[in-house]
Design a protein around this motif. Structure first.
Motif, mmCIF file in Angstrom:
data_model
loop_
_atom_site.group_PDB
_atom_site.id
_atom_site.type_symbol
_atom_site.label_atom_id
_atom_site.label_comp_id
_atom_site.label_asym_id
_atom_site.label_seq_id
_atom_site.Cartn_x
_atom_site.Cartn_y
_atom_site.Cartn_z
ATOM 1 N N THR A 718 -119.638 9.722 -59.627
ATOM 2 C CA THR A 718 -120.869 10.792 -59.045
ATOM 3 C C THR A 718 -121.395 10.182 -57.954
ATOM 4 O O THR A 718 -121.710 10.965 -57.048
ATOM 5 C CB THR A 718 -121.851 10.980 -60.341
ATOM 6 N N ASP A 719 -121.574 8.971 -57.872
ATOM 7 C CA ASP A 719 -122.048 8.207 -56.722
ATOM 8 C C ASP A 719 -121.246 7.295 -56.444
ATOM 9 O O ASP A 719 -121.155 5.973 -56.945
ATOM 10 C CB ASP A 719 -123.637 7.543 -56.805
ATOM 11 N N ALA A 720 -120.333 7.629 -55.332
ATOM 12 C CA ALA A 720 -119.277 6.404 -55.110
ATOM 13 C C ALA A 720 -119.926 5.101 -54.400
ATOM 14 O O ALA A 720 -119.095 4.121 -54.434
ATOM 15 C CB ALA A 720 -118.270 6.902 -54.090
ATOM 16 N N THR A 721 -120.866 5.067 -53.799
ATOM 17 C CA THR A 721 -121.550 3.723 -53.295
ATOM 18 C C THR A 721 -122.117 2.958 -54.293
ATOM 19 O O THR A 721 -121.777 1.701 -54.243
ATOM 20 C CB THR A 721 -122.916 3.913 -52.308
ATOM 21 N N LYS A 722 -122.466 3.256 -55.443
ATOM 22 C CA LYS A 722 -122.738 2.606 -56.661
ATOM 23 C C LYS A 722 -121.576 2.345 -57.594
ATOM 24 O O LYS A 722 -121.789 1.864 -58.690
ATOM 25 C CB LYS A 722 -124.080 3.025 -57.137
ATOM 26 N N LEU A 723 -120.643 3.108 -57.578
ATOM 27 C CA LEU A 723 -119.393 3.164 -58.501
ATOM 28 C C LEU A 723 -119.733 3.792 -59.683
ATOM 29 O O LEU A 723 -119.188 3.276 -60.877
ATOM 30 C CB LEU A 723 -118.720 1.946 -58.424
ATOM 31 N N LYS A 724 -120.615 4.363 -59.759
ATOM 32 C CA LYS A 724 -121.206 5.306 -61.251
ATOM 33 C C LYS A 724 -121.860 6.382 -60.881
ATOM 34 O O LYS A 724 -122.330 6.863 -59.822
ATOM 35 C CB LYS A 724 -121.891 4.507 -62.170
ATOM 36 N N LEU A 725 -121.706 7.576 -61.860
ATOM 37 C CA LEU A 725 -121.192 7.491 -63.204
ATOM 38 C C LEU A 725 -119.529 7.763 -62.914
ATOM 39 O O LEU A 725 -119.082 8.577 -62.121
ATOM 40 C CB LEU A 725 -121.637 8.265 -64.126
ATOM 41 N N VAL A 726 -118.833 7.168 -63.864
ATOM 42 C CA VAL A 726 -117.115 7.272 -63.637
ATOM 43 C C VAL A 726 -116.853 8.756 -64.440
ATOM 44 O O VAL A 726 -117.301 9.103 -65.674
ATOM 45 C CB VAL A 726 -116.486 6.368 -64.573
ATOM 46 N N GLU A 727 -116.421 9.693 -63.558
ATOM 47 C CA GLU A 727 -115.726 11.105 -64.022
ATOM 48 C C GLU A 727 -114.174 11.180 -63.925
ATOM 49 O O GLU A 727 -113.518 10.543 -63.630
ATOM 50 C CB GLU A 727 -116.401 12.175 -63.219
ATOM 51 N N GLY A 728 -113.915 12.344 -64.720
ATOM 52 C CA GLY A 728 -112.603 12.695 -64.590
ATOM 53 C C GLY A 728 -111.443 11.839 -65.455
ATOM 54 O O GLY A 728 -110.254 12.156 -65.212
ATOM 55 N N ILE A 729 -111.723 11.350 -66.462
ATOM 56 C CA ILE A 729 -110.871 10.517 -67.331
ATOM 57 C C ILE A 729 -110.192 11.463 -67.931
ATOM 58 O O ILE A 729 -108.849 11.239 -68.365
ATOM 59 C CB ILE A 729 -111.742 9.562 -68.351
ATOM 60 N N SER A 730 -110.825 12.762 -68.413
ATOM 61 C CA SER A 730 -110.095 13.646 -69.080
ATOM 62 C C SER A 730 -108.734 14.308 -68.156
ATOM 63 O O SER A 730 -107.935 15.061 -68.651
ATOM 64 C CB SER A 730 -110.696 15.002 -69.672
ATOM 65 N N THR A 731 -108.929 14.183 -66.864
ATOM 66 C CA THR A 731 -107.927 14.899 -65.995
ATOM 67 C C THR A 731 -106.658 13.911 -65.721
ATOM 68 O O THR A 731 -105.895 14.032 -64.949
ATOM 69 C CB THR A 731 -108.652 15.168 -64.733
ATOM 70 N N ILE A 732 -106.680 12.556 -66.411
ATOM 71 C CA ILE A 732 -105.614 11.685 -66.282
ATOM 72 C C ILE A 732 -104.301 12.195 -66.784
ATOM 73 O O ILE A 732 -104.396 12.923 -67.648
ATOM 74 C CB ILE A 732 -105.766 10.283 -66.681
ATOM 75 N N PRO A 733 -103.112 12.552 -66.082
ATOM 76 C CA PRO A 733 -102.107 13.082 -66.721
ATOM 77 C C PRO A 733 -101.545 12.136 -67.901
ATOM 78 O O PRO A 733 -101.916 11.032 -68.049
ATOM 79 C CB PRO A 733 -100.882 12.864 -65.612
ATOM 80 N N LEU A 734 -100.822 13.088 -68.780
ATOM 81 C CA LEU A 734 -100.281 12.487 -70.152
ATOM 82 C C LEU A 734 -99.381 11.600 -70.089
ATOM 83 O O LEU A 734 -99.445 10.501 -70.722
ATOM 84 C CB LEU A 734 -99.812 13.721 -70.942
ATOM 85 N N TYR A 735 -98.532 11.318 -68.976
ATOM 86 C CA TYR A 735 -97.555 10.419 -68.818
ATOM 87 C C TYR A 735 -98.262 9.136 -68.721
ATOM 88 O O TYR A 735 -97.469 7.806 -69.027
ATOM 89 C CB TYR A 735 -96.573 10.423 -67.687
ATOM 90 N N ARG A 736 -99.323 8.826 -68.060
ATOM 91 C CA ARG A 736 -100.042 7.554 -68.000
ATOM 92 C C ARG A 736 -100.438 6.957 -69.295
ATOM 93 O O ARG A 736 -100.606 5.776 -69.452
ATOM 94 C CB ARG A 736 -101.423 7.774 -66.931
ATOM 95 N N TRP A 737 -100.914 7.869 -70.104
ATOM 96 C CA TRP A 737 -101.220 7.443 -71.416
ATOM 97 C C TRP A 737 -100.246 7.076 -72.345
ATOM 98 O O TRP A 737 -100.181 6.378 -73.289
ATOM 99 C CB TRP A 737 -102.059 8.376 -72.155
#
Length: 938
Positions: A718-737
């Motif tokens: 959400t704010d890359a200068t502070k490295l938070k909040l972390v978004e998009g974990i649900s968009t990680i492809p299935l093969y990575r899991w």
């Protein structure tokens, strides 16, 4: 150096004439100083060469003078970890040292704050310093310095003695109001009341000796409590009984007179040249070469009349029941002493180290013969500890009438009479890591061995560190002497040095100056200029090369941020300046400067902190240390937000969450495999000595490692200068899991692929295995118009994250470490996240982005269920015949197993489950999810 008399002057390196009680810059040669700033000192006396008597038979000083006794001043940053914004502020000390007269560089001026009428104007002039406090290097405590003329609460004879001898007195801060108040006499004996032996009645405000009360007071009231004398106590009791408390008025004691200077009027002070000259030439009284002495809580006032009384600061004595045990005398006479109790000081309680002087010449010769057979190591034969132990063991054998052939040095342990356990007679060998840590601590803290011991670790005691420092210093001096000897044998006038660039000419100021190197242009570490006739070596770890202007600021003021071009320029014009104009600088009106720009904080005074990510040192502010858990990391590598004026108060995200509890109290990373068996049990926390301590909260109030969120490409902030909040974990492809980690061999968690091989692993596992993490600037192709081009260290391109296995050989591509900084002070990780990991916040709200990601997941599942229901009911893997899989993939009949003629499908379509599909290394396309029997992994 010319011969002088006690009234003549000595010429410094720059040509200044100095005499006794003048202040000078002092510094040894370049090989000894190694980039540290000049020391400020006061000349106490000039001395002849060592071994020559100071005075001849007639009472005159012997000449010529080759040495000088100096009274040192300290800079606040040299004796403590706190930063002081004023680089002209010093700390006085009652500490002197004899130095070579060639170490005097130039003259400067140091005055007490009370002697300066215009402090702002004083600090704007070059080579001007001031002090208000004293630092004692032995008890490591600060004291206040006040003028003796302002001390009033003293007997007249003692006050006259102090005023006639000393200009200032040194005392504790808490008793300054007591000393500067009017004289206080006891209401009983009418004698003077010392502050340490006096109590004041809270009702009548009179002072009493504690022993003059009846009964005497054994101690002062505790802090926060008051005391009343006996008459006031009886009067109070009568008022309580007669209900007359409302008519009583307690007298108000007069406010103690303070030593603070009178408040100055508003407006800019007038700068009078004659007044400034008078302040520089003000005469300071000295008694036995010192302008002040200690007079505080632990001083007996009558002792100050003795001219030989010690003037050094004192601390509380170790006398009394708090420090000594009070024991009862033994019952009966001395003859009734039990036989098993040894009297201290006798032969049975004293260890005799050597009785060689009582041995016969034959016995000494026998001892020397056996000594040479104990070891063949020349190092041990020259070791003082080893030789001392050998003499001790031979003496013990000789006293007990044993043969000297029985003496052995196989064991390094021996039993002492006063110790309950065996101890080593010599320190154990230092390992390579301990030696490196010791030298790193010496480079950071100098000869302050207490913080050096903390750097070395708990395995070494303070005596071991002190002894090793002596051996290490002698080793360095031996190497230097051998280098000088080899240089002289080769015909050189001076030994070759290792400066940043250029060759050293001699051992004075010119040895610091380095010629402009050829080839790559040299850049000043402070002002970034590339134009300078000479280059000087600067402070280590911050700005190792300085231009001529910045080097003057560093050498004299220990601050490379001070622009000394205006200060060092002496106005030589004879034009008359009107009263009130500055003494230096142009005639035209100069822009107003604030105190922040004129006296900025001194970053060099802070201690160097080692980052846990790159294992490199950096000053406080660039490298932060958590106030609670002592986690250390570069500020740009963890998205830290802190107050620039007090970086020591920074808290990491996990420690901050312990107070606010905005996120989960279980700091498990969502991108790593689950290691906690009981999710409700608070057990493991990331260690403070690892970069994995840097965790960032997610949009669901959970946690991920900062390094995991950076190197998994689908994750954004959400704010890359502070490295938070972390978004998009649900968009990680299935093969990575689904893929297993090649390092921990565990399922779960998202994996990344090595940049040079097919190996896949969790980011945290790769970090623990010391894999290479960094960023690479890749050329941008013409067809990739969506790529963002960044500039880092003068190179343009696409900044790509790189994770490489530890065993791969290094390649020729240029990579940047995650803590590498550009010219703007931004790390490579910071630049990458700012340009490639920022979520599109300009046209979409955070909750709306989260809802869109949820809609994509729901729509994908709905479309997959409807399509599988209509066309492909209950598919079966053509190879392993399983009906349960996260997804099935359509394949041709040639890929399927020959024996699987019927796969259970109504349409005759061949399918492969996810496991068989990944084994064949078929690229994942849009999977078709099955209906009720499929197991979908979220």
């Amino acid at each position: 150096m010319p011969t002088t008399t006690p009234t003549t002057h000595i010429t410094c390196r720059n040509g200044d004439q100095v005499k006794v009680n003048d202040h000078v810059y002092c510094s040894p040669g370049w090989s000894v100083r190694d980039g540290t700033p000049y020391s400020v000192a006061r000349i106490m006396e000039f001395l002849p060469a060592q071994g020559t008597p100071t005075f001849d038979a007639n009472g005159n000083r012997n000449e010529p003078f080759t040495r000088v006794r100096l009274a040192w001043y300290y800079r606040p940053g040299d004796v403590s970890d706190r930063t002081v914004a004023d680089c002209r502020l010093l700390l006085a000390a009652i500490y002197s040292e004899v130095c070579d007269i060639s170490q005097l560089r130039s003259r400067c001026h140091v005055l007490h704050r009370d002697k300066i009428s215009d402090l702002a104007g004083w600090k704007k002039r070059p080579d001007r310093f001031y002090y208000t406090r004293l630092f004692d290097p032995w008890i490591r405590k600060d004291f206040e310095i006040i003028q003796t003329t302002s001390v009033r609460n003293l007997p007249e004879n003692i006050r006259e003695t102090l005023v006639s001898r000393y200009e200032y007195i040194v005392t504790e801060r808490e008793i300054v109001p007591d000393l500067t108040d009017t004289i206080r006499n006891c209401a009983v004996c009418e004698k003077w009341c010392p502050p340490s032996e006096t109590v004041q009645c809270d009702r009548c405000k009179n002072f009493f000796h504690m022993l003059c009360n009846n009964p005497p007071l054994l101690a002062k009231p505790s802090r926060g409590y008051g005391w009343t004398c006996a008459p006031c106590s009886r009067e109070h009791e009568q008022e309580v009984e007669g209900h007359e408390l409302s008519r009583h008025h307690t007298p108000i004691a007069s406010k103690p007179k303070s030593n603070a200077p009178a408040p100055r009027g508003r407006g800019r002070p007038r700068k009078d040249r004659s007044l400034a000259d008078k302040e520089e030439s003000v005469e300071i009284k000295h008694f036995k070469m010192w302008p002040f002495r200690y007079f505080g809580l632990y001083t007996i006032a009558e002792d100050t009349l003795d001219p030989d009384d010690l003037i050094f600061p004192r601390a509380a004595s170790r006398i009394g029941p708090k420090f000594q045990a009070t024991t009862l005398p033994p019952v009966g006479s001395e003859n009734d002493r039990p036989p098993d109790i040894e009297e201290r000081g006798g032969d049975s309680t004293i260890e005799v180290y050597s009785l060689v002087n009582e041995m016969s010449p034959e016995e000494v010769a026998t001892m020397e013969t056996y000594k040479n057979t104990l070891t063949r190591s020349q190092k041990l034969l020259q070791s003082v500890d080893w030789l001392t132990e050998v003499i001790f063991r031979f003496t013990d054998a000789w006293v007990n009438h044993r043969d000297m052939a029985t003496v052995s040095m196989q064991s390094v342990m021996r039993k002492r009479k006063w110790a309950t356990m065996e101890t080593r007679y010599t320190d154990r060998e230092w390992s390579t890591g301990e030696k490196a840590a010791f030298e790193e601590g010496i480079m950071t803290y100098g000869a302050e061995l207490r913080p050096v011991k903390q750097v070395v670790g708990l395995q070494r005691t303070m005596p071991e560190v002190v002894r090793y420092y002596g051996h290490w210093k002698n080793m360095k001096l031996g190497e230097e002497n051998r280098r000088i000897k080899l240089a002289r044998l080769s015909g050189l006038e001076a030994p070759p040095d290792n400066p940043v660039s250029g060759n050293v000419t001699d051992d004075d100021d010119s040895s610091i100056i380095m010629d402009l190197p050829s080839g790559k242009p040299t850049t000043c570490g402070a002002c970034r200029t590339r134009e300078s006739e000479v280059w000087w070596k600067g402070p280590k770890g911050n700005a190792e090369i300085l231009c001529e202007n910045c080097s003057v600021s560093w050498r004299k003021y220990a601050d490379i941020n001070v622009r000394s071009s205006r200060e060092e320029t002496v106005v030589k014009k004879t034009v008359e300046k009107r009263e009130g104009t500055p003494l230096t600088g142009p005639v035209q009106k100069r822009p107003r400067t604030t105190s922040r720009t004129s006296t900025p904080p001194v970053p060099q005074a802070t201690a160097q902190i080692k980052c846990t990510a790159c294992h490199k040192n950096g000053p406080m502010g660039k490298v932060l240390r958590c106030k609670q858990c002592h986690f250390r990391v570069h500020a740009g590598t963890c998205g830290a937000v802190f107050d620039a004026t007090s970086p020591e108060s920074w808290l990491c995200d996990l420690c901050q969450n312990d107070k606010t509890q905005d996120a989960s109290v279980i700091p498990d990373c969502l991108l790593c495999p689950r290691t906690r068996k009981d999710p409700k049990k608070k057990g493991y926390n990331p260690p403070a000595d690892s970069y994995l301590r840097a965790c960032k909260p997610t949009e669901g109030q959970a946690w991920v490692h900062a390094v995991c969120s950076v190197f998994i490409p689908e994750v954004s902030y959400t704010d890359a200068t502070k490295l938070k909040l972390v978004e998009g974990i649900s968009t990680i492809p299935l093969y990575r899991w689904m893929n297993k980690c090649t390092l921990c061999d565990q399922e779960g968690g998202a994996v990344v692929k090595c940049s040079d091989c097919p190996a896949e692993y969790h980011v945290s596992c790769a970090w623990k295995a010391n894999h290479k993490f960094g960023f690479e600037l890749q050329p941008v192709k013409a067809n990739r118009k969506d790529s963002v081009v960044v500039t880092f260290k003068g190179h343009d391109g696409y900044l790509a994250p790189i994770v490489t296995c530890k065993g791969h050989p290094p390649h020729h591509r240029e990579q940047f470490d995650i803590c590498d900084m550009n010219e703007h002070g931004e790390t490579s990780l910071q630049v990458y996240c700012k340009n490639y990991k920022q979520a599109p916040t300009s046209n979409m709200h955070h909750l709306l982005r989260k809802a869109h990601r949820l809609d994509q997941i729901i729509n994908t599942e709905d479309s997959a269920d409807s399509e599988s229901t209509q066309s492909f009911p209950e598919p079966t893997c053509s190879r392993c015949r399983t009906e349960f899989s996260p997804c099935f993939y359509p394949v041709s009949s040639s890929t399927a197993a020959p024996s699987n003629s019927s796969n259970g499908s109504t349409t005759g379509q061949n399918w492969l489950c996810h496991k068989c599909h990944m084994q064949d290394e078929v690229l994942a396309v849009h999977p078709i999810l099955t209906n009720g029997k499929s197991k979908i992994v979220s």
